[in-house]
Design an enzyme around this catalytic site. Structure first.
Site, PDB file in Angstrom:
ATOM      1  CG  ASP A  87      -2.409  -0.682   1.159  1.00  0.00           C
ATOM      2  OD1 ASP A  87      -2.716  -0.450  -0.248  1.00  0.00           O
ATOM      3  OD2 ASP A  87      -2.720  -1.011   1.206  1.00  0.00           O
ATOM      4  CG  ASP A 153      -7.263  -3.646  -1.480  1.00  0.00           C
ATOM      5  OD1 ASP A 153      -8.020  -4.010  -2.526  1.00  0.00           O
ATOM      6  OD2 ASP A 153      -8.059  -3.465  -0.095  1.00  0.00           O
TER       7      ASP A 153
HETATM    8  N1  GLY Z   1      -7.006  -0.698   1.227  1.00  0.00           N
HETATM    9  C1  GLY Z   1      -8.358  -2.051   2.160  1.00  0.00           C
HETATM   10  C2  GLY Z   1      -9.434  -1.023   2.755  1.00  0.00           C
HETATM   11  O1  GLY Z   1      -9.687  -0.597   1.131  1.00  0.00           O
HETATM   12  O2  GLY Z   1      -9.614  -1.031   3.372  1.00  0.00           O
END
Ligand code: GLY
Length: 379
Positions: A87, A153
């Site tokens: 992330d 994601d």
């Molecule tokens: N990237 C984790 C979420 O969208 O909760």
């Protein structure tokens, strides 16, 4: 269907008034001390990133100061290698990357290049995917190795790779981003236009071995924020590479999303959950709207109207039902949800349903700026 130009003209007053309300509120909120936060969290950069967007538009120095404070506190995470996972795009690209593009600050540039390098190092040769997590047990998710897992994601993390390649003049990062995006088309995108949240891959071929429901209600369900990550993520891969297959993928998921929320334009947490109880997730709507606006801009004026229409409907519905533009309170867009509650597994009170989540504010602000005609894309 009205075209983009007509829709923007028809909604001009609402768009301008809404931006005024955002600025009016956030210019006060940003002066107040910020609650302590964990720099290692994937959401740690969203507050600063919202400030960057507002600084770029208004040149109010309070926003810049707040963004820089956020950025500096996150250095602890950047130098904590074992805590880093995929992330880093959420964490640094829209904060340090965006700050560098606005201010030219060399430290911000280096933070973003380091973050991009750590993302590239997660690429699995052969399988052609970027590994998502180090260890899912920390999330209370399946107690099994996640060595070959990807989650949808990650589509939002790819722009940091495209940017890094462009910046250093070597396409090696971009190739990794495109290989991952191509694998996601093959393994996450379903024939009906929806996407899986989590996929376990064969390490050598990249094929899907098993899929998981993740933050949705169950395996095979359709977590709305995951659909939104796909819409905007594929649209961003298109914007950075100009490869039509990514725009096509973004359109497919957008078409599905629009079909699932066009009753009241307020996305539920999972599009395949029972109609009752009603659990909304505004963050899904705000992010999907950003993607739909970019899809609309990439298409011819008339075709784009479909996506512009949906984006404006979603944003207006969210602002009306969940917007708090009072400068006296910190939260702006309410009605966000972390995951779908599943009795016996993820109790309602631990699922973060109907709360203020910072990325709803970020994507709402980004979407309104896009509607105002801003050419600055933080991704
Ligand atoms: N990237 C984790 C979420 O969208 O909760």
């Amino acid at each position: 269907m009205k075209n983009c130009k007509e829709l923007l003209a028809e909604n001009k007053d609402w768009i301008e008034e809404t931006f005024e309300k955002i600025d009016n509120k956030m210019s006060e909120v940003t002066k107040r001390p910020r609650a302590p936060f964990r720099p290692q969290s994937w959401t740690a950069g969203f507050w600063g990133a919202t400030n960057v967007l507002l600084y770029e538009k208004t040149k109010n120095e309070d926003y810049l100061k707040s963004a820089k404070e956020n950025e500096e506190k996150m250095d602890e995470a950047l130098f904590d290698f074992e805590s880093l996972y995929h992330d880093v795009g959420f964490m640094w690209h829209i904060l340090s990357g965006a700050l560098y593009r606005i201010t030219g600050d060399e430290k911000s540039k280096n933070r973003n290049l380091l973050a991009a390098s750590s993302l590239a190092s997660r690429f699995v040769l052969g399988g052609n995917f970027i590994r998502a997590w180090n260890d899912a047990s920390s999330k209370g998710w399946p107690q099994r190795p996640v060595t070959n897992w990807t989650i949808i994601d990650c589509m939002m993390n790819l722009p940091i790779l495209y940017w890094a390649s462009e910046h250093i003049g070597d396409d090696r990062f971009k190739r990794i981003g495109m290989a991952h995006a191509d694998n996601a088309i093959r393994t996450h995108l379903r024939a009906d236009g929806s996407v899986h949240h989590c996929v376990e891959h064969d390490r050598e071929t990249g094929d899907a071995v098993e899929t998981f429901g993740g933050q949705g209600i169950a395996v095979g369900s359709s977590w709305s924020r995951g659909q939104a990550w796909a819409i905007y993520g594929f649209a961003l891969s298109y914007l950075h590479t100009k490869e039509a297959r990514y725009l096509d993928a973004a359109k497919q998921v957008a078409n599905y999303f629009i079909a699932c929320c066009c009753d009241d334009w307020l996305p539920r947490i999972d599009f395949r959950a029972p109609s009752e109880p009603v659990y909304y997730d505004t963050s899904a709507g705000c992010c999907a709207a950003c993607g739909m606006i970019e899809i609309a801009k990439a298409l011819a004026e008339d075709e784009g109207g479909v996506y512009m229409h949906a984006a404006i409907k979603i944003l207006r519905a969210i602002a009306e039902r969940f917007g708090d533009f009072d400068p006296a309170t910190d939260a702006m867009i309410l009605g966000g949800s972390v995951r779908y509650p599943v009795p016996g597994k993820y109790p309602l009170e631990q699922s973060g349903v109907h709360q203020h989540i910072i990325y709803s504010d970020f994507f709402f602000t980004e979407a309104i700026l896009k509607l105002l005609g801003s050419e600055f894309n933080p991704w």
